[in-house]
Design a protein around this motif. Sequence first.
Motif, mmCIF file in Angstrom:
data_model
loop_
_atom_site.group_PDB
_atom_site.id
_atom_site.type_symbol
_atom_site.label_atom_id
_atom_site.label_comp_id
_atom_site.label_asym_id
_atom_site.label_seq_id
_atom_site.Cartn_x
_atom_site.Cartn_y
_atom_site.Cartn_z
ATOM 1 N N GLY A 47 13.002 -12.535 -0.733
ATOM 2 C CA GLY A 47 13.175 -12.831 0.692
ATOM 3 C C GLY A 47 13.590 -11.619 1.508
ATOM 4 O O GLY A 47 13.092 -11.398 2.621
ATOM 5 N N ALA A 48 14.503 -10.826 0.971
ATOM 6 C CA ALA A 48 14.963 -9.637 1.686
ATOM 7 C C ALA A 48 13.833 -8.615 1.844
ATOM 8 O O ALA A 48 13.704 -7.985 2.895
ATOM 9 C CB ALA A 48 16.155 -9.013 0.962
ATOM 10 N N GLY A 79 0.773 -1.234 0.000
ATOM 11 C CA GLY A 79 0.000 0.000 0.000
ATOM 12 C C GLY A 79 0.804 1.284 0.000
ATOM 13 O O GLY A 79 0.221 2.359 0.046
ATOM 14 N N ASP A 80 2.147 1.206 -0.074
ATOM 15 C CA ASP A 80 2.938 2.447 -0.023
ATOM 16 C C ASP A 80 3.021 3.160 -1.373
ATOM 17 O O ASP A 80 3.583 4.241 -1.467
ATOM 18 C CB ASP A 80 4.324 2.209 0.567
ATOM 19 N N GLN A 81 2.444 2.587 -2.421
ATOM 20 C CA GLN A 81 2.396 3.158 -3.770
ATOM 21 C C GLN A 81 3.774 3.410 -4.375
ATOM 22 O O GLN A 81 3.938 4.239 -5.252
ATOM 23 C CB GLN A 81 1.562 4.432 -3.810
ATOM 24 N N TYR A 95 12.436 -7.426 5.498
ATOM 25 C CA TYR A 95 12.440 -6.008 5.877
ATOM 26 C C TYR A 95 11.066 -5.609 6.406
ATOM 27 O O TYR A 95 10.954 -4.988 7.458
ATOM 28 C CB TYR A 95 12.836 -5.134 4.682
ATOM 29 N N ALA A 96 10.031 -5.965 5.664
ATOM 30 C CA ALA A 96 8.675 -5.604 6.085
ATOM 31 C C ALA A 96 8.281 -6.331 7.366
ATOM 32 O O ALA A 96 7.723 -5.719 8.294
ATOM 33 C CB ALA A 96 7.680 -5.913 4.960
ATOM 34 N N ARG A 141 4.983 -5.410 9.227
ATOM 35 C CA ARG A 141 4.195 -5.052 8.048
ATOM 36 C C ARG A 141 4.303 -6.147 7.001
ATOM 37 O O ARG A 141 5.140 -7.041 7.099
ATOM 38 C CB ARG A 141 4.703 -3.732 7.443
ATOM 39 N N LEU A 142 3.497 -6.053 5.973
ATOM 40 C CA LEU A 142 3.579 -6.909 4.796
ATOM 41 C C LEU A 142 4.321 -6.159 3.699
ATOM 42 O O LEU A 142 4.202 -4.932 3.580
ATOM 43 C CB LEU A 142 2.189 -7.305 4.315
ATOM 44 N N ALA A 143 5.050 -6.896 2.873
ATOM 45 C CA ALA A 143 5.811 -6.273 1.786
ATOM 46 C C ALA A 143 4.937 -5.885 0.600
ATOM 47 O O ALA A 143 5.311 -5.043 -0.205
ATOM 48 C CB ALA A 143 6.915 -7.214 1.316
ATOM 49 N N GLY A 144 3.778 -6.495 0.464
ATOM 50 C CA GLY A 144 2.948 -6.257 -0.710
ATOM 51 C C GLY A 144 3.328 -7.212 -1.823
ATOM 52 O O GLY A 144 4.075 -8.167 -1.613
#
Length: 155
Positions: free
Chosen positions: A91-92, A60-62, A96-97, A102-105
């Motif tokens: 994987g990285a 969701g960070d666009q 990170y997320a 958070r989720l990476a998307g």
Amino acid sequence: MLLTLGAAQPQTPLSLPKIGFVRVHKGARTMELFADGRLVHVIEHIQLGGAPAGPKRFEGDQRTPEGLYEIDWSNPDSSYHLSLHISYPNGADRAYAAARGRLAGGMIMIHGQPNALPFGRVPGDWTDGCIAVSNEEMDALWEAVPDGTPIEITA
């Protein structure tokens, strides 16, 4: 008097050889296409996510991802004029997320314009993190970029 003066001239559809590597420069809004190790075409005026500065970090960070990925599958039934999936998140990216709760998307694609758009292009950066091109450019990419093609996305 020439009757076609000022009239739009039909353009030859873009035809590309089999592409072996794609490099996207987000800041320059360009996509470089390589075949047999040499630059064969540059697509200009690519469109990115609504918040294009910086790498994609979270769902969701666009933002459009930055890094080395691959085109891993294609979708002829996309909501946009065709689409090629980019293998984000790796994987990285997920780590990170996750470290930040958070989720990476995901579902980051190269695609054409919205199917509901009768012609032309949506102005500006408008995707949720994907890379948009014209429908004509997408037709050429669809034919020339096979699954497994590496893609590097840089700032």
